[in-house]
Write an enzyme that holds these catalytic residues in place. Structure first.
Site, PDB file in Angstrom:
ATOM      1  N   GLY A  49     -51.964  39.927 -60.971  1.00  0.00           N
ATOM      2  CA  GLY A  49     -52.840  41.003 -60.954  1.00  0.00           C
ATOM      3  C   GLY A  49     -54.130  40.902 -61.840  1.00  0.00           C
ATOM      4  O   GLY A  49     -53.795  41.131 -62.989  1.00  0.00           O
ATOM      5  N   ALA A  50     -55.004  41.048 -61.177  1.00  0.00           N
ATOM      6  CA  ALA A  50     -56.554  41.034 -62.093  1.00  0.00           C
ATOM      7  C   ALA A  50     -56.554  41.716 -63.409  1.00  0.00           C
ATOM      8  O   ALA A  50     -56.627  40.932 -64.663  1.00  0.00           O
ATOM      9  CB  ALA A  50     -57.815  41.072 -61.215  1.00  0.00           C
ATOM     10  N   ASP A 240     -59.715  40.464 -56.753  1.00  0.00           N
ATOM     11  CA  ASP A 240     -59.723  39.726 -58.059  1.00  0.00           C
ATOM     12  C   ASP A 240     -61.256  39.431 -58.462  1.00  0.00           C
ATOM     13  O   ASP A 240     -61.160  38.967 -59.499  1.00  0.00           O
ATOM     14  CB  ASP A 240     -58.860  38.424 -57.778  1.00  0.00           C
ATOM     15  CG  ASP A 240     -57.450  38.834 -57.516  1.00  0.00           C
ATOM     16  OD1 ASP A 240     -56.958  39.317 -56.819  1.00  0.00           O
ATOM     17  OD2 ASP A 240     -56.775  38.472 -58.561  1.00  0.00           O
TER      18      ASP A 240
HETATM   19  O1  MRU Z   1     -51.695  36.464 -57.203  1.00  0.00           O
HETATM   20  P1  MRU Z   1     -51.655  37.779 -57.679  1.00  0.00           P
HETATM   21  O2  MRU Z   1     -50.346  38.617 -57.627  1.00  0.00           O
HETATM   22  O3  MRU Z   1     -52.158  37.747 -59.087  1.00  0.00           O
HETATM   23  O4  MRU Z   1     -52.787  38.381 -56.873  1.00  0.00           O
HETATM   24  C1  MRU Z   1     -52.905  39.988 -57.006  1.00  0.00           C
HETATM   25  C2  MRU Z   1     -53.994  40.517 -55.940  1.00  0.00           C
HETATM   26  O5  MRU Z   1     -54.586  39.949 -55.092  1.00  0.00           O
HETATM   27  C3  MRU Z   1     -54.370  42.118 -56.300  1.00  0.00           C
HETATM   28  O6  MRU Z   1     -54.744  42.594 -55.221  1.00  0.00           O
HETATM   29  C4  MRU Z   1     -55.513  41.932 -57.209  1.00  0.00           C
HETATM   30  O7  MRU Z   1     -55.405  41.097 -58.389  1.00  0.00           O
HETATM   31  C5  MRU Z   1     -56.094  43.546 -57.658  1.00  0.00           C
HETATM   32  S1  MRU Z   1     -54.894  43.969 -58.855  1.00  0.00           S
HETATM   33  C6  MRU Z   1     -55.419  45.476 -59.236  1.00  0.00           C
END
Ligand code: MRU
Length: 360
Positions: A49-50, A240
């Protein structure tokens, strides 16, 4: 909001995170004691998650400073930590934002250890407040739909996990949802399972359960059908990286949800902290680096077996190869509005600059 967070300092001044690979079946805490631990946590998806990737990287720099001082190493050790953390995942821009913030703090520091500890903690606290404010600005959107439906349940579809588990507390898309539920608004969430890693079924369902939010798990391809039959009032996803012209990169499959929403006149919202803005680029399709992950994430599925242990099963012939792009880009033209900590705006340069004029 519960005081449950995704990253926290320990008494001996290390940092702990939840091993998100084990949720929802096991709640395992992992202690990060070296910057290598932070690199691994990001690469291996212990954290994801970003915003949480950014916060973990920030503490990774603190840990590198601590190792450098304790082992009397020179500054090249810290440079190495910066470059390994930068290379840990490519798409979420919060990683680079957090590392730049840490570099800036170090440039003006007299006491490296104290400064890096405080700068990382500040990034964590900033995310908490930012996500709370995304909820404050997103809540009226849910309230309006609820009023239009005379208080009937508002059906919200989401993809991946842009909840508190992707952040520190509140989450981006979950903040308006949690605040709506706290106000007594009836909400139901359709959760895309989000193959291949199933952040929807594993993580979003886990946190919605913990927060007692009514939800239903759906396969990734169900959204279009639900939208065609009036069963979705709004879509809300995270991002992201969001470009100057309002294009958003989010978990693979987001774009198809945006197309289906457009075809069915359903509003498609993207919730983001401004730390996810990358104003140095315009065209998301051409300019956002898309992570490609190990094909085995697609070839295998992980879950709890009948004996109660976590297992991995092959779902294709041994020799079948798989493609595994982690993210896709939804052009701003498909985004109804962006919901940020400063308010709601169009997914365009003008929209973003109306809220963030300092980013001109
Ligand atoms: O591969 P991930 O689990 O890191 O992907 C996360 C996402 O795509 C989320 O939607 C994004 O990071 C936003 S988190 C607030």
């Amino acid at each position: 909001m519960s005081k449950f967070r995704t990253i926290w300092p320990t008494e001996d001044k290390y940092v702990e995170v939840i091993d998100q690979r084990k949720l929802p079946h096991e709640f395992v805490v992992v202690k990060l004691e070296t910057y290598d631990d932070a690199v691994d946590a990001i690469k291996e998806m212990i954290v994801r998650g970003a915003p949480l990737i950014g916060a973990t990287a920030a503490y990774g720099i603190y840990l590198a400073v601590r190792e450098m001082i304790e082992n009397e190493l020179d500054g090249s050790f810290l440079d190495q930590a910066f470059s390994e953390l930068r290379a840990s995942r490519p798409t979420a821009v919060n990683l680079f934002w957090a590392l730049d913030k840490m570099r800036e703090a170090m440039d003006n520091a007299e006491d490296f250890l104290k400064t890096s500890w405080e700068a990382a903690a500040a990034i964590v606290e900033e995310d908490v407040e930012t996500c709370r404010m995304i909820g404050v600005h997103g809540l009226p959107i849910i309230e309006e739909i609820s009023a239009q439906k005379n208080g009937e349940v508002v059906n919200i579809l989401t993809h991946c996990n842009a909840g508190m588990l992707g952040c520190v507390e509140w989450g981006t898309i979950t903040s308006p949802i949690y605040q709506a539920v706290q106000k007594g608004i009836k909400v139901h969430v359709w959760v895309d399972e989000t193959r291949p890693r199933n952040q929807g079924s594993n993580l979003t369902c886990y946190e919605l359960t913990r927060h007692e939010v009514d939800h239903t798990l759906i396969v990734d391809n169900a959204g279009g059908h639900l939208m065609q039959h009036g069963m979705v009032d709004m879509v809300i996803v995270g991002t992201d990286r969001t470009t100057r012209q309002g294009d958003v990169a989010n978990k693979i499959g987001t774009y198809l949800k945006a197309l289906a929403a457009k075809d069915n006149n359903i509003p498609f919202y993207v919730a983001l902290p401004s730390t996810t803005l990358d104003m140095t680029i315009n065209d998301g399709l051409k300019e956002i680096p898309i992570e490609e992950r190990n094909q085995d994430e697609v070839r295998y599925m992980i879950g709890k077996n009948s004996k109660g242990s976590i297992d991995s099963v092959l779902i294709c012939p041994e020799t079948t190869k798989a493609s595994n792009y982690g993210f896709d880009v939804t052009p701003g033209k498909y985004v109804t509005k962006l919901i940020t900590e400063r308010g709601v705006c169009d997914a365009s340069e003008a929209g973003l600059l109306s809220l963030f004029p300092e980013k001109k």
